[in-house]
Design a protein around this motif. Structure first.
Motif, mmCIF file in Angstrom:
data_model
loop_
_atom_site.group_PDB
_atom_site.id
_atom_site.type_symbol
_atom_site.label_atom_id
_atom_site.label_comp_id
_atom_site.label_asym_id
_atom_site.label_seq_id
_atom_site.Cartn_x
_atom_site.Cartn_y
_atom_site.Cartn_z
ATOM 1 N N LYS A 62 0.818 -1.221 0.000
ATOM 2 C CA LYS A 62 0.000 0.000 0.000
ATOM 3 C C LYS A 62 0.850 1.268 0.000
ATOM 4 O O LYS A 62 0.378 2.322 -0.409
ATOM 5 C CB LYS A 62 -0.923 0.008 1.223
ATOM 6 C CG LYS A 62 -1.968 -1.104 1.213
ATOM 7 C CD LYS A 62 -2.890 -1.003 2.411
ATOM 8 C CE LYS A 62 -3.967 -2.081 2.360
ATOM 9 N NZ LYS A 62 -4.874 -2.007 3.531
ATOM 10 N N HIS A 80 4.090 -2.840 -10.220
ATOM 11 C CA HIS A 80 2.750 -3.005 -10.776
ATOM 12 C C HIS A 80 1.929 -4.040 -10.003
ATOM 13 O O HIS A 80 2.461 -4.944 -9.359
ATOM 14 C CB HIS A 80 2.823 -3.344 -12.270
ATOM 15 C CG HIS A 80 2.957 -4.806 -12.586
ATOM 16 N ND1 HIS A 80 4.159 -5.416 -12.799
ATOM 17 C CD2 HIS A 80 2.013 -5.778 -12.744
ATOM 18 C CE1 HIS A 80 3.982 -6.690 -13.076
ATOM 19 N NE2 HIS A 80 2.682 -6.944 -13.030
ATOM 20 N N ASN A 82 -0.243 -3.676 -7.292
ATOM 21 C CA ASN A 82 -0.273 -3.571 -5.834
ATOM 22 C C ASN A 82 -1.471 -2.699 -5.454
ATOM 23 O O ASN A 82 -2.433 -2.590 -6.221
ATOM 24 C CB ASN A 82 1.043 -2.991 -5.309
ATOM 25 C CG ASN A 82 2.138 -4.039 -5.208
ATOM 26 O OD1 ASN A 82 2.143 -4.894 -4.336
ATOM 27 N ND2 ASN A 82 3.090 -3.987 -6.142
ATOM 28 N N GLN A 83 -1.423 -2.058 -4.295
ATOM 29 C CA GLN A 83 -2.518 -1.202 -3.837
ATOM 30 C C GLN A 83 -2.004 0.185 -3.468
ATOM 31 O O GLN A 83 -2.510 0.834 -2.564
ATOM 32 C CB GLN A 83 -3.226 -1.854 -2.642
ATOM 33 C CG GLN A 83 -3.837 -3.206 -2.963
ATOM 34 C CD GLN A 83 -4.493 -3.857 -1.777
ATOM 35 O OE1 GLN A 83 -5.065 -3.186 -0.918
ATOM 36 N NE2 GLN A 83 -4.421 -5.179 -1.699
ATOM 37 N N ILE A 84 -1.005 0.647 -4.189
ATOM 38 C CA ILE A 84 -0.344 1.925 -3.900
ATOM 39 C C ILE A 84 -1.213 3.085 -4.370
ATOM 40 O O ILE A 84 -1.635 3.117 -5.520
ATOM 41 C CB ILE A 84 1.032 1.974 -4.596
ATOM 42 C CG1 ILE A 84 1.902 0.799 -4.128
ATOM 43 C CG2 ILE A 84 1.727 3.304 -4.346
ATOM 44 C CD1 ILE A 84 3.110 0.548 -5.003
ATOM 45 N N VAL A 102 4.275 1.369 -12.422
ATOM 46 C CA VAL A 102 3.338 1.405 -11.290
ATOM 47 C C VAL A 102 1.918 1.163 -11.806
ATOM 48 O O VAL A 102 0.939 1.670 -11.262
ATOM 49 C CB VAL A 102 3.420 2.731 -10.512
ATOM 50 C CG1 VAL A 102 4.651 2.774 -9.653
ATOM 51 C CG2 VAL A 102 3.401 3.934 -11.447
ATOM 52 N N ASN A 105 -2.519 0.015 -9.944
ATOM 53 C CA ASN A 105 -2.517 0.375 -8.532
ATOM 54 C C ASN A 105 -3.722 1.273 -8.257
ATOM 55 O O ASN A 105 -4.728 1.186 -8.968
ATOM 56 C CB ASN A 105 -1.197 1.059 -8.161
ATOM 57 C CG ASN A 105 -0.097 0.057 -7.845
ATOM 58 O OD1 ASN A 105 -0.044 -0.524 -6.782
ATOM 59 N ND2 ASN A 105 0.807 -0.150 -8.811
ATOM 60 N N ASN A 130 -4.922 2.968 -13.345
ATOM 61 C CA ASN A 130 -4.985 3.671 -12.076
ATOM 62 C C ASN A 130 -6.229 4.562 -12.074
ATOM 63 O O ASN A 130 -7.193 4.283 -12.789
ATOM 64 C CB ASN A 130 -3.700 4.477 -11.844
ATOM 65 C CG ASN A 130 -2.569 3.611 -11.323
ATOM 66 O OD1 ASN A 130 -2.574 3.177 -10.173
ATOM 67 N ND2 ASN A 130 -1.576 3.333 -12.166
#
Length: 248
Positions: A62, A80, A82-84, A102, A105, A130
């Motif tokens: 995160k 790439h 993830n939950q960022i 990225v 996310n 995103n």
């Protein structure tokens, strides 16, 4: 009432991290911690901050820690899937970085820091999948960019500042709510007409649900095109209002 505990994820020790280092074909050290169920990037990775490549993709991360800037040799960073939702300002200090992914996310426009524009050597940037709704103005400063991915976001216009980048070869803005140009709309209409040139009659019961949905969508699109064509029809032989149109 006790607080509900979130997922802990897999604990990554320094030993596990060291065993996850691979050597690339061009002799670079890649720390591959992808698909490990990581929730938080462990600080023990600072012991390996001399690696050139870091793969943390397909986890449950995160937050990217501020100390990411300690990886000064990093040329390749994959985050790439993830939950960022936000990148740290310190990411702009990774001056050797050539590749940053990225994609997939939870990044918003506010989650892309201005410092990203300091990555002067960056050649590949993927911000696709995103929730970015405005073009990142800072990305226009990255003169070495060759490929940029902004697909599947919430953009409503093509980022003109990116189109001016001198080395840009590919800009992907597909599946954004960007209104099509008149030329694009006419091309799509012509393509749809070509695709319906060969028609086959089938019973509804012989179609699966996805095929039925697709047929209904195509039918609606054809009706829309026909209606649009009728509205745009020009009667060049009309002399005065309400005169009779001569048919040829």
């Amino acid at each position: 009432m006790p607080k509900a505990k979130g997922p802990k994820g897999k604990k990554i020790t320094l030993k596990i991290a060291k065993n996850s280092i691979k050597i690339t074909l061009d002799g670079k050290r890649r720390l591959d911690l992808s698909k490990m169920g990581i929730v938080a990037i462990p600080k023990c990775l600072l012991k390996l901050c001399d690696v050139e490549e870091l793969d943390l993709s397909r986890n449950q991360i995160k937050k990217v820690p501020d100390w990411i800037h300690r990886f000064q040799n990093l040329r390749w960073l994959d985050l790439h899937s993830n939950q960022i939702d936000k990148l740290p300002e310190s990411i702009g200090q990774l001056q050797a970085l050539l590749y940053l992914n990225v994609c997939n996310n939870k990044l918003t426009t506010k989650g892309v820091p201005m410092e990203l524009g300091h990555l002067k050597n960056l050649c590949y940037l993927n911000l696709g999948l995103n929730a970015i709704d405005m073009r990142p103005s800072n990305v226009g400063a990255l003169k070495e960019l060759k490929e940029v991915g902004l697909f599947d976001n919430h953009l409503t216009s093509v980022p003109t500042n990116l189109l001016k980048l001198p080395k840009l070869k590919k800009l992907n803005t597909k599946r954004n709510p960007i209104p099509p140009t008149r030329e694009e709309q006419e091309a799509e209409e012509q393509d749809t007409v070509r695709r319906v040139g060969d028609l086959y009659l089938v019973n509804k019961k012989d179609l699966c649900n996805p095929c039925m949905t697709m047929c209904q969508q195509d039918r609606s699109k054809i009706k829309s095109i026909e209606s649009s064509a009728l509205r745009r029809r020009n009667f060049t032989n009309m002399v005065i209002p309400n005169s009779i149109v001569k048919e040829f």
